[in-house]
Design a protein around this motif. Structure first.
Motif, PDB file in Angstrom:
ATOM      1  N   LEU A  66       0.832  -1.211   0.000  1.00  0.00           N
ATOM      2  CA  LEU A  66       0.000   0.000   0.000  1.00  0.00           C
ATOM      3  C   LEU A  66       0.863   1.257   0.000  1.00  0.00           C
ATOM      4  CD1 LEU A  66      -2.747  -1.094   2.543  1.00  0.00           C
ATOM      5  CD2 LEU A  66      -2.960  -0.977   0.067  1.00  0.00           C
ATOM      6  N   GLN A  67       1.927   1.237   0.785  1.00  0.00           N
ATOM      7  CA  GLN A  67       2.799   2.412   0.857  1.00  0.00           C
ATOM      8  C   GLN A  67       3.558   2.630  -0.452  1.00  0.00           C
ATOM      9  OE1 GLN A  67       4.906   1.337   4.493  1.00  0.00           O
ATOM     10  NE2 GLN A  67       3.806   2.932   5.617  1.00  0.00           N
ATOM     11  N   SER A  68       3.900   1.539  -1.131  1.00  0.00           N
ATOM     12  CA  SER A  68       4.601   1.660  -2.411  1.00  0.00           C
ATOM     13  C   SER A  68       3.748   2.401  -3.440  1.00  0.00           C
ATOM     14  CB  SER A  68       4.964   0.273  -2.957  1.00  0.00           C
ATOM     15  OG  SER A  68       5.859  -0.391  -2.102  1.00  0.00           O
ATOM     16  N   PHE A  69       2.443   2.274  -3.299  1.00  0.00           N
ATOM     17  CA  PHE A  69       1.524   2.928  -4.230  1.00  0.00           C
ATOM     18  C   PHE A  69       1.072   4.304  -3.740  1.00  0.00           C
ATOM     19  CE2 PHE A  69       1.420  -1.243  -5.983  1.00  0.00           C
ATOM     20  CZ  PHE A  69       1.067  -1.076  -7.316  1.00  0.00           C
ATOM     21  N   ASP A  70       1.557   4.721  -2.565  1.00  0.00           N
ATOM     22  CA  ASP A  70       1.100   5.987  -1.979  1.00  0.00           C
ATOM     23  C   ASP A  70      -0.428   6.013  -1.981  1.00  0.00           C
ATOM     24  OD1 ASP A  70       1.149   8.473  -0.857  1.00  0.00           O
ATOM     25  OD2 ASP A  70       1.736   9.551  -2.674  1.00  0.00           O
ATOM     26  N   VAL A  71      -1.010   4.901  -1.512  1.00  0.00           N
ATOM     27  CA  VAL A  71      -2.434   4.674  -1.684  1.00  0.00           C
ATOM     28  C   VAL A  71      -3.299   5.687  -0.935  1.00  0.00           C
ATOM     29  CG1 VAL A  71      -2.711   3.068   0.251  1.00  0.00           C
ATOM     30  CG2 VAL A  71      -4.147   2.828  -1.781  1.00  0.00           C
ATOM     31  N   TYR A  72      -2.754   6.315   0.095  1.00  0.00           N
ATOM     32  CA  TYR A  72      -3.556   7.241   0.881  1.00  0.00           C
ATOM     33  C   TYR A  72      -3.788   8.554   0.129  1.00  0.00           C
ATOM     34  CZ  TYR A  72      -1.569   3.778   3.968  1.00  0.00           C
ATOM     35  OH  TYR A  72      -1.160   2.583   4.493  1.00  0.00           O
ATOM     36  N   ARG A  73      -2.832   8.913  -0.714  1.00  0.00           N
ATOM     37  CA  ARG A  73      -2.990  10.144  -1.505  1.00  0.00           C
ATOM     38  C   ARG A  73      -3.393   9.859  -2.956  1.00  0.00           C
ATOM     39  NH1 ARG A  73       2.374  13.631  -0.750  1.00  0.00           N
ATOM     40  NH2 ARG A  73       3.304  11.605  -1.287  1.00  0.00           N
ATOM     41  N   ARG A  74      -3.094   8.627  -3.430  1.00  0.00           N
ATOM     42  CA  ARG A  74      -3.376   8.301  -4.827  1.00  0.00           C
ATOM     43  C   ARG A  74      -4.125   6.972  -4.922  1.00  0.00           C
ATOM     44  NH1 ARG A  74       1.776   9.417  -8.561  1.00  0.00           N
ATOM     45  NH2 ARG A  74       0.113   9.105 -10.088  1.00  0.00           N
ATOM     46  N   PRO A  75      -5.337   6.923  -4.383  1.00  0.00           N
ATOM     47  CA  PRO A  75      -6.098   5.660  -4.380  1.00  0.00           C
ATOM     48  C   PRO A  75      -6.408   5.142  -5.785  1.00  0.00           C
ATOM     49  CG  PRO A  75      -7.509   7.504  -3.737  1.00  0.00           C
ATOM     50  CD  PRO A  75      -6.109   8.024  -3.753  1.00  0.00           C
ATOM     51  N   GLN A  76      -6.579   6.039  -6.756  1.00  0.00           N
ATOM     52  CA  GLN A  76      -6.928   5.605  -8.095  1.00  0.00           C
ATOM     53  C   GLN A  76      -5.822   4.766  -8.728  1.00  0.00           C
ATOM     54  OE1 GLN A  76      -9.790   5.672  -9.577  1.00  0.00           O
ATOM     55  NE2 GLN A  76      -9.008   4.701 -11.433  1.00  0.00           N
ATOM     56  N   ARG A  77      -4.573   5.112  -8.437  1.00  0.00           N
ATOM     57  CA  ARG A  77      -3.459   4.349  -8.992  1.00  0.00           C
ATOM     58  C   ARG A  77      -3.469   2.911  -8.454  1.00  0.00           C
ATOM     59  NH1 ARG A  77       2.624   6.614  -8.549  1.00  0.00           N
ATOM     60  NH2 ARG A  77       2.272   6.214  -6.335  1.00  0.00           N
ATOM     61  N   PHE A  78      -3.807   2.745  -7.186  1.00  0.00           N
ATOM     62  CA  PHE A  78      -3.874   1.392  -6.623  1.00  0.00           C
ATOM     63  C   PHE A  78      -5.029   0.621  -7.248  1.00  0.00           C
ATOM     64  CE2 PHE A  78      -4.779  -1.653  -3.067  1.00  0.00           C
ATOM     65  CZ  PHE A  78      -3.586  -2.357  -3.161  1.00  0.00           C
ATOM     66  N   GLU A  79      -6.135   1.305  -7.509  1.00  0.00           N
ATOM     67  CA  GLU A  79      -7.273   0.654  -8.175  1.00  0.00           C
ATOM     68  C   GLU A  79      -6.868   0.175  -9.570  1.00  0.00           C
ATOM     69  OE1 GLU A  79     -10.872  -0.950  -9.242  1.00  0.00           O
ATOM     70  OE2 GLU A  79     -10.146  -0.416  -7.235  1.00  0.00           O
ATOM     71  N   GLU A  80      -6.103   0.977 -10.286  1.00  0.00           N
ATOM     72  CA  GLU A  80      -5.652   0.579 -11.619  1.00  0.00           C
ATOM     73  C   GLU A  80      -4.684  -0.600 -11.537  1.00  0.00           C
ATOM     74  OE1 GLU A  80      -4.199   4.100 -13.571  1.00  0.00           O
ATOM     75  OE2 GLU A  80      -6.215   4.855 -13.946  1.00  0.00           O
ATOM     76  N   SER A 117     -12.918 -16.261 -11.462  1.00  0.00           N
ATOM     77  CA  SER A 117     -13.141 -15.209 -10.464  1.00  0.00           C
ATOM     78  C   SER A 117     -11.781 -14.739  -9.956  1.00  0.00           C
ATOM     79  CB  SER A 117     -13.985 -15.734  -9.311  1.00  0.00           C
ATOM     80  OG  SER A 117     -13.290 -16.778  -8.646  1.00  0.00           O
ATOM     81  N   TYR A 118     -11.748 -13.534  -9.441  1.00  0.00           N
ATOM     82  CA  TYR A 118     -10.485 -12.978  -8.937  1.00  0.00           C
ATOM     83  C   TYR A 118     -10.746 -12.324  -7.590  1.00  0.00           C
ATOM     84  CZ  TYR A 118      -5.794 -10.951  -9.221  1.00  0.00           C
ATOM     85  OH  TYR A 118      -4.474 -10.632  -8.989  1.00  0.00           O
ATOM     86  N   PRO A 119     -10.872 -13.134  -6.526  1.00  0.00           N
ATOM     87  CA  PRO A 119     -11.192 -12.596  -5.200  1.00  0.00           C
ATOM     88  C   PRO A 119     -10.115 -11.670  -4.656  1.00  0.00           C
ATOM     89  CG  PRO A 119     -10.559 -14.917  -5.060  1.00  0.00           C
ATOM     90  CD  PRO A 119     -10.721 -14.601  -6.512  1.00  0.00           C
ATOM     91  N   GLN A 120      -8.906 -11.765  -5.212  1.00  0.00           N
ATOM     92  CA  GLN A 120      -7.824 -10.894  -4.756  1.00  0.00           C
ATOM     93  C   GLN A 120      -8.181  -9.416  -4.915  1.00  0.00           C
ATOM     94  OE1 GLN A 120      -7.601 -13.537  -6.788  1.00  0.00           O
ATOM     95  NE2 GLN A 120      -5.580 -14.515  -6.730  1.00  0.00           N
ATOM     96  N   ALA A 121      -8.997  -9.106  -5.931  1.00  0.00           N
ATOM     97  CA  ALA A 121      -9.327  -7.700  -6.204  1.00  0.00           C
ATOM     98  C   ALA A 121     -10.047  -7.059  -5.021  1.00  0.00           C
ATOM     99  CB  ALA A 121     -10.172  -7.595  -7.477  1.00  0.00           C
ATOM    100  N   ASP A 122     -11.134  -7.683  -4.592  1.00  0.00           N
ATOM    101  CA  ASP A 122     -11.890  -7.103  -3.477  1.00  0.00           C
ATOM    102  C   ASP A 122     -11.105  -7.189  -2.171  1.00  0.00           C
ATOM    103  OD1 ASP A 122     -14.025  -6.229  -4.951  1.00  0.00           O
ATOM    104  OD2 ASP A 122     -15.221  -8.052  -4.649  1.00  0.00           O
ATOM    105  N   TYR A 123     -10.287  -8.218  -2.044  1.00  0.00           N
ATOM    106  CA  TYR A 123      -9.463  -8.347  -0.837  1.00  0.00           C
ATOM    107  C   TYR A 123      -8.493  -7.165  -0.737  1.00  0.00           C
ATOM    108  CZ  TYR A 123      -6.265 -10.375   2.605  1.00  0.00           C
ATOM    109  OH  TYR A 123      -5.498 -10.596   3.722  1.00  0.00           O
ATOM    110  N   LEU A 124      -7.852  -6.812  -1.842  1.00  0.00           N
ATOM    111  CA  LEU A 124      -6.914  -5.686  -1.842  1.00  0.00           C
ATOM    112  C   LEU A 124      -7.645  -4.367  -1.608  1.00  0.00           C
ATOM    113  CD1 LEU A 124      -4.568  -6.747  -4.771  1.00  0.00           C
ATOM    114  CD2 LEU A 124      -3.913  -6.485  -2.365  1.00  0.00           C
ATOM    115  N   ARG A 125      -8.836  -4.235  -2.179  1.00  0.00           N
ATOM    116  CA  ARG A 125      -9.618  -3.012  -1.930  1.00  0.00           C
ATOM    117  C   ARG A 125      -9.973  -2.897  -0.450  1.00  0.00           C
ATOM    118  NH1 ARG A 125     -12.405  -4.933  -6.911  1.00  0.00           N
ATOM    119  NH2 ARG A 125     -11.528  -3.692  -8.639  1.00  0.00           N
ATOM    120  N   GLY A 126     -10.336  -4.024   0.143  1.00  0.00           N
ATOM    121  CA  GLY A 126     -10.666  -4.026   1.568  1.00  0.00           C
ATOM    122  C   GLY A 126      -9.466  -3.685   2.432  1.00  0.00           C
ATOM    123  N   ALA A 127      -8.299  -4.190   2.041  1.00  0.00           N
ATOM    124  CA  ALA A 127      -7.080  -3.887   2.793  1.00  0.00           C
ATOM    125  C   ALA A 127      -6.766  -2.395   2.739  1.00  0.00           C
ATOM    126  CB  ALA A 127      -5.911  -4.698   2.232  1.00  0.00           C
TER     127      ALA A 127
END
Length: 409
Positions: free
Chosen positions: A323-337, A356-366
């Motif tokens: 999450l920190q590598s993606f700067d997810v707190y300031r750039r959430p859209q980049r992590f979504e991409e 199915s790809y359950p990893q997607a929602d799991y990462l969003r939840g994290a």
């Protein structure tokens, strides 16, 4: 003075597709006559004018002659004596070399309508081989119209092959190449663009890093398609099916470049390909001067896509680092991409497109769990500066551990 609608507007009307941009050519006029009627000049290299009311572009009929290397190596001649047929013959494909007057009477000296009906992309004249950019343009049209059954004529593919072998492609500017590449990646079937470039030998000139993936095997258990190049085409195809933005499509194209560096004796395994590929991804991005957002996402997806696939197995501390590598707190859209690029990678495998790809929602939840950690209580406890950062990190790690425990319960 005669005015004709030309090129893509005529082509798309005959195909029954929406007409967006309209190009006009003016036969039998001079620059002075255009100015006298209120047209505004905009062309730097040849006479192009903006209509005084509509703002659409009107170009004087012209001929062109090769005078140097690359896309810009031409001299143009525009005069009232240049005929409509002479103007049309300098165009790339027969389907783009048709014109019509205001009564929709068709002028089609090079049989573009017949090629439309036969679903053929065919060059107009041998002068096609004078412009290296046309290799990219034809591949782009192939990607656009593949769904309608269009293919490249063998003789046109041969001219594209000659251009690829001539060294002319290397004279293209990064800006012109990127304009064609980015437009092609946004077509309905961008994988066809890459395949056509490979078929004519242009891919190994423009993107040798991508070309090197073809023929490189992967473990069949994870990749039923085996071939890394075919996998890359499938991932790109999935990204278009799911209407992903350019950033994601570019990342999908480049995500596995490291596998092209794996020694043959190590095949079909590709240990640490995520890291070895980063220098190749960077080189391709810099070669075409890709926009910053495309470069950043491509590098991040290249480095972390296997983390995405193993998301449910990752330790809380590894999740936090991701999450920190993606700067997810300031750039959430980049992590979504990143998440959707990983999903496209998972779906781009023969017979597994609907998995199915359950990893997607799991990462969003994290990301949500970490993002919801409040800063204010830590400020009230007196944390500030670097100490605040460390305290926030500890609280986010706790939140991720709780999230992981709840998800596995």
């Amino acid at each position: 003075m005669q005015i004709f609608k030309v090129g893509g507007a005529v082509r798309d009307r005959l195909l029954g597709k929406p007409v967006t941009d309209i190009d006009w050519v003016v036969v039998g006029a001079t620059t002075e006559e255009m100015l006298a009627q209120g047209y505004r000049p905009v062309g730097a290299d040849f006479p192009v004018f903006l209509h005084p009311k509509s703002g659409e572009e009107y170009a004087l009929a012209r001929t062109e002659r090769k005078s140097g290397r690359g896309y810009g190596g031409f001299t143009f001649h525009a005069s009232p004596e240049v005929t409509l047929e002479e103007d049309l013959i300098r165009r790339d494909l027969t389907i783009n070399a048709m014109a019509e007057d205001d009564q929709q009477n068709l002028t089609d000296p090079y049989h573009g309508q017949r090629d439309l009906e036969d679903r053929i992309l065919r060059h107009v004249s041998p002068a096609f081989a004078e412009d290296p950019l046309r290799v990219l343009r034809v591949a782009r049209f192939a990607a656009r119209y593949a769904g309608l059954g269009f293919t490249v004529a063998p003789e046109t593919l041969e001219l594209m092959r000659q251009l690829s072998d001539s060294g002319e492609l290397e004279a293209l500017t990064a800006e012109r190449s990127w304009k064609e590449i980015s437009r092609a990646l946004m077509e309905d079937q961008p994988q066809v663009f890459i395949q056509v470039l490979r078929d004519c030998g242009a891919l190994k000139v423009l993107m040798p890093e991508v070309d090197a993936l073809f023929g490189v095997p992967q473990p069949e258990a994870h990749h039923p398609e085996i071939d890394t190049g075919l996998h890359t085409l499938s991932v790109l195809e999935q990204s278009a099916l799911y209407k992903q933005p350019l950033t994601v499509r570019w990342a999908c194209l480049l995500h596995d470049l490291g596998k092209g560096l794996t020694p043959e004796e190590e095949w079909p395994r590709h240990i640490a390909h995520e890291h070895t590929g980063l220098k190749l991804i960077k080189a391709v991005c810099e070669r075409f001067k890709a926009p910053k957002d495309c470069q950043e996402l491509a590098l991040l997806v290249g480095q972390y896509h296997t983390h995405g696939h193993r998301a449910l197995e990752l330790k809380a501390s590894t999740l936090l680092e991701l999450l920190q590598s993606f700067d997810v707190y300031r750039r959430p859209q980049r992590f979504e991409e990143f998440i959707v690029a990983c999903e496209m990678d998972a779906r781009g495998r023969k017979g597994l497109e609907q998995r199915s790809y359950p990893q997607a929602d799991y990462l969003r939840g994290a990301a949500k769990a970490a993002w919801e950690v409040a800063v204010q209580p830590l400020l009230e406890k007196g944390f500030k500066g670097p100490e605040l950062g460390e305290a926030l990190k500890r609280e986010r790690l706790k939140a991720l551990k709780a999230y992981k425990d709840a998800a596995s319960a």
